[in-house]
Scaffold this motif. Structure first.
Motif, PDB file in Angstrom:
ATOM      1  N   ASN A   7       0.836  -1.191   0.000  1.00 56.37           N
ATOM      2  CA  ASN A   7       0.000   0.000   0.000  1.00 56.37           C
ATOM      3  C   ASN A   7       0.878   1.250   0.000  1.00 56.37           C
ATOM      4  O   ASN A   7       1.589   1.525   0.970  1.00 56.37           O
ATOM      5  CB  ASN A   7      -0.900  -0.008   1.244  1.00 56.37           C
ATOM      6  CG  ASN A   7      -1.901   1.137   1.244  1.00 56.37           C
ATOM      7  OD1 ASN A   7      -1.907   1.961   0.337  1.00 56.37           O
ATOM      8  ND2 ASN A   7      -2.751   1.163   2.257  1.00 56.37           N
ATOM      9  N   ARG A   9      -0.409   4.435  -0.558  1.00 54.12           N
ATOM     10  CA  ARG A   9      -1.220   5.630  -0.363  1.00 54.12           C
ATOM     11  C   ARG A   9      -0.682   6.474   0.783  1.00 54.12           C
ATOM     12  O   ARG A   9      -0.043   5.951   1.696  1.00 54.12           O
ATOM     13  CB  ARG A   9      -2.670   5.234  -0.063  1.00 54.12           C
ATOM     14  CG  ARG A   9      -3.385   4.600  -1.256  1.00 54.12           C
ATOM     15  CD  ARG A   9      -4.782   4.168  -0.862  1.00 54.12           C
ATOM     16  NE  ARG A   9      -4.746   3.146   0.190  1.00 54.12           N
ATOM     17  CZ  ARG A   9      -5.828   2.637   0.764  1.00 54.12           C
ATOM     18  NH1 ARG A   9      -7.021   3.074   0.424  1.00 54.12           N
ATOM     19  NH2 ARG A   9      -5.705   1.709   1.695  1.00 54.12           N
ATOM     20  N   PRO A  10      -0.928   7.804   0.755  1.00 54.91           N
ATOM     21  CA  PRO A  10      -0.489   8.659   1.859  1.00 54.91           C
ATOM     22  C   PRO A  10      -1.061   8.163   3.182  1.00 54.91           C
ATOM     23  O   PRO A  10      -2.206   7.719   3.255  1.00 54.91           O
ATOM     24  CB  PRO A  10      -1.056  10.037   1.486  1.00 54.91           C
ATOM     25  CG  PRO A  10      -1.240   9.983   0.000  1.00 54.91           C
ATOM     26  CD  PRO A  10      -1.602   8.569  -0.315  1.00 54.91           C
ATOM     27  N   LYS A  11      -0.261   8.248   4.230  1.00 58.73           N
ATOM     28  CA  LYS A  11      -0.697   7.757   5.530  1.00 58.73           C
ATOM     29  C   LYS A  11      -1.672   8.718   6.185  1.00 58.73           C
ATOM     30  O   LYS A  11      -1.478   9.936   6.161  1.00 58.73           O
ATOM     31  CB  LYS A  11       0.517   7.544   6.443  1.00 58.73           C
ATOM     32  CG  LYS A  11       1.451   6.438   5.995  1.00 58.73           C
ATOM     33  CD  LYS A  11       2.599   6.261   6.977  1.00 58.73           C
ATOM     34  CE  LYS A  11       3.514   5.124   6.548  1.00 58.73           C
ATOM     35  NZ  LYS A  11       4.636   4.932   7.506  1.00 58.73           N
ATOM     36  N   SER A  12      -2.720   8.165   6.784  1.00 57.80           N
ATOM     37  CA  SER A  12      -3.700   8.971   7.514  1.00 57.80           C
ATOM     38  C   SER A  12      -3.120   9.366   8.861  1.00 57.80           C
ATOM     39  O   SER A  12      -2.094   8.833   9.309  1.00 57.80           O
ATOM     40  CB  SER A  12      -4.978   8.165   7.729  1.00 57.80           C
ATOM     41  OG  SER A  12      -4.738   7.057   8.591  1.00 57.80           O
ATOM     42  N   TRP A  13      -3.785  10.303   9.560  1.00 53.01           N
ATOM     43  CA  TRP A  13      -3.310  10.716  10.875  1.00 53.01           C
ATOM     44  C   TRP A  13      -3.339   9.542  11.849  1.00 53.01           C
ATOM     45  O   TRP A  13      -2.467   9.422  12.713  1.00 53.01           O
ATOM     46  CB  TRP A  13      -4.172  11.867  11.412  1.00 53.01           C
ATOM     47  CG  TRP A  13      -5.597  11.453  11.738  1.00 53.01           C
ATOM     48  CD1 TRP A  13      -6.683  11.540  10.931  1.00 53.01           C
ATOM     49  CD2 TRP A  13      -6.040  10.873  12.975  1.00 53.01           C
ATOM     50  NE1 TRP A  13      -7.794  11.046  11.564  1.00 53.01           N
ATOM     51  CE2 TRP A  13      -7.431  10.643  12.826  1.00 53.01           C
ATOM     52  CE3 TRP A  13      -5.423  10.547  14.180  1.00 53.01           C
ATOM     53  CZ2 TRP A  13      -8.207  10.086  13.843  1.00 53.01           C
ATOM     54  CZ3 TRP A  13      -6.190   9.993  15.190  1.00 53.01           C
ATOM     55  CH2 TRP A  13      -7.567   9.765  15.025  1.00 53.01           C
ATOM     56  N   LYS A  14      -4.334   8.647  11.694  1.00 52.05           N
ATOM     57  CA  LYS A  14      -4.426   7.478  12.566  1.00 52.05           C
ATOM     58  C   LYS A  14      -3.223   6.556  12.366  1.00 52.05           C
ATOM     59  O   LYS A  14      -2.614   6.080  13.334  1.00 52.05           O
ATOM     60  CB  LYS A  14      -5.715   6.715  12.282  1.00 52.05           C
ATOM     61  CG  LYS A  14      -5.866   5.436  13.106  1.00 52.05           C
ATOM     62  CD  LYS A  14      -7.130   4.675  12.719  1.00 52.05           C
ATOM     63  CE  LYS A  14      -7.222   3.354  13.477  1.00 52.05           C
ATOM     64  NZ  LYS A  14      -8.410   2.568  13.057  1.00 52.05           N
ATOM     65  N   THR A  15      -2.878   6.328  11.099  1.00 50.41           N
ATOM     66  CA  THR A  15      -1.732   5.465  10.801  1.00 50.41           C
ATOM     67  C   THR A  15      -0.445   6.076  11.317  1.00 50.41           C
ATOM     68  O   THR A  15       0.403   5.380  11.895  1.00 50.41           O
ATOM     69  CB  THR A  15      -1.630   5.221   9.280  1.00 50.41           C
ATOM     70  OG1 THR A  15      -2.795   4.513   8.836  1.00 50.41           O
ATOM     71  CG2 THR A  15      -0.389   4.403   8.948  1.00 50.41           C
ATOM     72  N   ARG A  16      -0.279   7.382  11.132  1.00 54.41           N
ATOM     73  CA  ARG A  16       0.928   8.055  11.616  1.00 54.41           C
ATOM     74  C   ARG A  16       1.029   7.980  13.136  1.00 54.41           C
ATOM     75  O   ARG A  16       2.123   7.785  13.691  1.00 54.41           O
ATOM     76  CB  ARG A  16       0.958   9.504  11.140  1.00 54.41           C
ATOM     77  CG  ARG A  16       1.139   9.665   9.625  1.00 54.41           C
ATOM     78  CD  ARG A  16       1.565  11.077   9.274  1.00 54.41           C
ATOM     79  NE  ARG A  16       0.565  12.059   9.690  1.00 54.41           N
ATOM     80  CZ  ARG A  16      -0.450  12.462   8.937  1.00 54.41           C
ATOM     81  NH1 ARG A  16      -0.591  11.975   7.702  1.00 54.41           N
ATOM     82  NH2 ARG A  16      -1.308  13.355   9.371  1.00 54.41           N
ATOM     83  N   ASP A  25      -1.420  -0.236  11.194  1.00 54.68           N
ATOM     84  CA  ASP A  25      -2.736  -0.743  10.810  1.00 54.68           C
ATOM     85  C   ASP A  25      -2.750  -1.159   9.342  1.00 54.68           C
ATOM     86  O   ASP A  25      -3.813  -1.419   8.778  1.00 54.68           O
ATOM     87  CB  ASP A  25      -3.838   0.277  11.093  1.00 54.68           C
ATOM     88  CG  ASP A  25      -3.629   1.602  10.347  1.00 54.68           C
ATOM     89  OD1 ASP A  25      -2.561   1.772   9.710  1.00 54.68           O
ATOM     90  OD2 ASP A  25      -4.530   2.465  10.417  1.00 54.68           O
ATOM     91  N   GLU A  26      -1.570  -1.187   8.716  1.00 53.69           N
ATOM     92  CA  GLU A  26      -1.482  -1.742   7.373  1.00 53.69           C
ATOM     93  C   GLU A  26      -1.452  -3.268   7.469  1.00 53.69           C
ATOM     94  O   GLU A  26      -0.916  -3.835   8.433  1.00 53.69           O
ATOM     95  CB  GLU A  26      -0.214  -1.244   6.668  1.00 53.69           C
ATOM     96  CG  GLU A  26      -0.222   0.248   6.404  1.00 53.69           C
ATOM     97  CD  GLU A  26       1.004   0.694   5.632  1.00 53.69           C
ATOM     98  OE1 GLU A  26       1.924  -0.142   5.455  1.00 53.69           O
ATOM     99  OE2 GLU A  26       1.054   1.850   5.218  1.00 53.69           O
TER     100      GLU A  26
END
Length: 362
Positions: A7, A9-16, A25-26
């Motif tokens: 994956n 895609r740009p990381k969301s704030w949750k993932t960061r 969470d990937e």
């Protein structure tokens, strides 16, 4: 063991935020060391939708070490995922169970090339697109005289399994690099690995423990850093965060099944069992000897729990009555002397200094 995701895609704030905590969470594929015999090969792993990132920093900080342990149990399996691997032009595919665990088994034409082989596992979606990848190694042992099946906690890794307070203190206070093996145990295991063979064709080691798959990377790091023989791990079912306190304390019965799986996989191989007196090893090994008397050459039990001493001594006597060599010991130097007496290692092999010696896990 290597994990990965495709994956981009740009990381969301949750993932960061999760990454900052050392979590992801990937989708992650964790692949464990597999093994092969005759014309049968097997690898294990888990597919996770939440899991820990590999630890990169080790320190003496009790906070960092406690959090490093807690992260290993912050997992959410992804059930029903389709995974596949390629082996010499053949595609092997299976579905992960509800707990995210997968086991891929297949046959190959003998003779198999001995040694360690890299394996890559992919998760694919309904459109056959690769969603995530992971890799590890598959071991096909050399044709040697003996194989070794060892417990982990309180057999070579000081764990205080019989004392809840001490066990939790060690788990939370230390990390895989600061934990300690028993004095002399690394030397003993390295001598066993090269006994009656050569460093290039070591005797195979299997580490069968009641510890959960959550601790796989932890144990792999410990054995690597301390120079223990590289081997295959067969651990217990993955646990959730709420079950952390009970780590390594349940499902000892499945340990018997995992050992049987090894013995049945190598029916012409003689094995040595190594364990300790803190929990169920003596009784499990007694049952193994009863069912596989021709395959067990010796049993080693480290005396770490005074209350069990008399009971374990009775079990040891019963095993010896079956014609199997036994050693009930407190210090590894005594186990080394016993191994020399029964021919597992030779006097010539005791002479050279061998630490760090044989390649450990990777």
């Amino acid at each position: 063991m290597v994990t990965g995701s495709t994956n981009n895609r740009p990381k969301s704030w949750k993932t960061r935020f999760l990454n900052w905590l050392g979590l992801t969470d990937e989708i992650t594929i964790k692949v464990y060391h597999g093994y092969g015999h005759v014309n049968h090969l097997v690898i294990y792993g888990h597919v996770l939708r939440l899991g820990p990132l590999p630890r990169r920093r080790f320190s003496r900080s009790i906070f960092r070490n406690s959090w490093g342990l807690l992260r290993l149990f912050m997992v959410k399996p992804l059930g029903g995922a389709t995974v596949r691997t390629q082996w010499q032009g053949k595609t092997v595919e299976c579905k992960a169970g509800r707990d995210g665990f997968f086991k891929m088994e297949w046959k190959d034409e003998p003779p198999l090339e001995v040694g360690w082989h890299e394996v890559k596992v992919e998760m694919i979606n309904e459109r056959l697109e690769v969603v995530a990848t992971g890799s590890s190694a598959l071991y096909i042992p050399h044709d040697t005289q003996f194989g070794f099946i060892s417990d982990v906690d309180d057999t070579f890794l000081i764990s205080h399994s019989a004392n809840l307070r001490k066990r939790l203190y060690v788990l939370f206070r230390h990390n895989a690099r600061s934990r300690k093996p028993f004095d002399g145990v690394v030397k003993h295991y390295q001598l066993l690995a090269r006994g009656n063979t050569s460093p290039n064709e070591p005797n195979p080691f299997f580490y069968v423990s009641s510890s959960e798959w959550n601790l796989y990377d932890y144990l792999l790091e410990f054995t690597t850093v301390n120079g223990l023989p590289r081997g295959v791990y067969l651990l217990n079912i993955l646990k959730q965060f709420s079950q952390l306190v009970n780590t390594g304390q349940s499902n000892h019965g499945t340990k018997f099944t995992r050992i049987v799986r090894i013995l049945e996989g190598y029916p012409d191989q003689r094995f040595v069992l190594l364990g300790d007196s803190s929990q169920q090893d003596p009784y499990i090994y007694q049952a193994i000897v009863k069912h596989f008397p021709k395959q067990i050459h010796a049993v080693y039990i480290r005396d770490v729990h005074r209350r069990n001493k008399l009971k374990v001594a009775e079990v040891i006597n019963a095993i010896e009555g079956q014609g199997v060599h036994c050693c009930f010991f407190q210090h590894s130097k005594d186990a080394i002397e016993h191994s020399q007496r029964i021919g597992l290692i030779t006097e010539a092999e005791l002479v050279p200094s061998i630490h760090p010696g044989l390649p450990a896990g990777s």
